[in-house]
Design an enzyme around this catalytic site. Structure first.
Site, PDB file in Angstrom:
ATOM      1  N   ALA A  70      -6.214   2.253   4.661  1.00 23.97           N
ATOM      2  CA  ALA A  70      -6.693   1.118   3.853  1.00 23.97           C
ATOM      3  C   ALA A  70      -5.657   0.009   3.749  1.00 23.97           C
ATOM      4  CB  ALA A  70      -7.101   1.595   2.460  1.00 23.97           C
ATOM      5  N   CYS A  71      -4.383   0.376   3.774  1.00 24.28           N
ATOM      6  CA  CYS A  71      -3.313  -0.614   3.638  1.00 24.28           C
ATOM      7  C   CYS A  71      -3.071  -1.391   4.928  1.00 24.28           C
ATOM      8  CB  CYS A  71      -2.023   0.063   3.193  1.00 24.28           C
ATOM      9  SG  CYS A  71      -1.387   1.266   4.383  1.00 24.28           S
TER      10      CYS A  71
END
Length: 181
Positions: free
Chosen positions: A157-158
């Site tokens: 997600a990052c």
């Protein structure tokens, strides 16, 4: 496999992968399981109790000191009821607290009080997952008899790429079924 009569507690922690719990609940309910969720404070920042309650058709448990509908010591009642407790997503924080025996919220207290099978499904940034402290905590939890569905490699997600993405929903459901058979 038919999971009719099986009580599954899902501990939902504060990670972006918490949204995948919805599909896990659906799959387990479809197999006939009774699913109840313990939602941590962090988990409630990513998914709502209403969503989990709607999909599981059960009350969502959140606070260690909530007023119960009937007299009960909630973490003990949940611990005794569970055939298996799966922590999805399991954060570095919950694994650290469990490895050290802390019981300062409803989920960790329930896990510490339970004799049920415990399944940990980690999800976090790859650097966090690979950190020596996290790996030591995983080793400790395995020595306690906890089972794991390890994270997958891929885009996180990052925006980073590496091992830390929550295992596929199907793999988590399969692991729960395997532990209960």
């Amino acid at each position: 496999m038919d999971l009719k009569g099986k009580n599954i507690i899902l501990g939902v922690c504060g990670g972006i992968a918490a949204y995948k719990v919805c599909d896990i609940i659906r799959g387990l309910v479809k197999l006939g399981a009774n699913v109840e969720c313990i939602l941590t404070n962090g988990g409630s920042k990513f998914i709502t109790p209403l969503t989990l309650q709607t999909l599981s058709k059960n009350k969502v448990h959140q606070g260690m000191f909530e007023e119960p509908a009937a007299w009960e010591i909630e973490h003990i009642t949940l611990a005794k009821k569970a055939d298996i407790i799966a922590v999805v997503p399991a954060t570095a924080d919950i694994m650290s607290r469990l490895a050290s025996g802390r019981a300062d919220d409803l989920l960790s207290a329930t896990l510490l009080a339970s004799k049920a099978k415990i399944l940990i499904c980690p999800a976090m940034n790859a650097d966090m997952f690979g950190h020596k402290a996290t790996q030591i905590n995983i080793s400790s939890l395995k020595s306690y008899g906890y089972k794991f569905v390890m994270p997958e490699s891929g885009e996180l997600a990052c925006g980073d790429t590496g091992c830390g993405r929550l295992a596929a929903v199907e793999n988590i459901i399969s692991a729960i079924v395997k532990e209960l058979s």
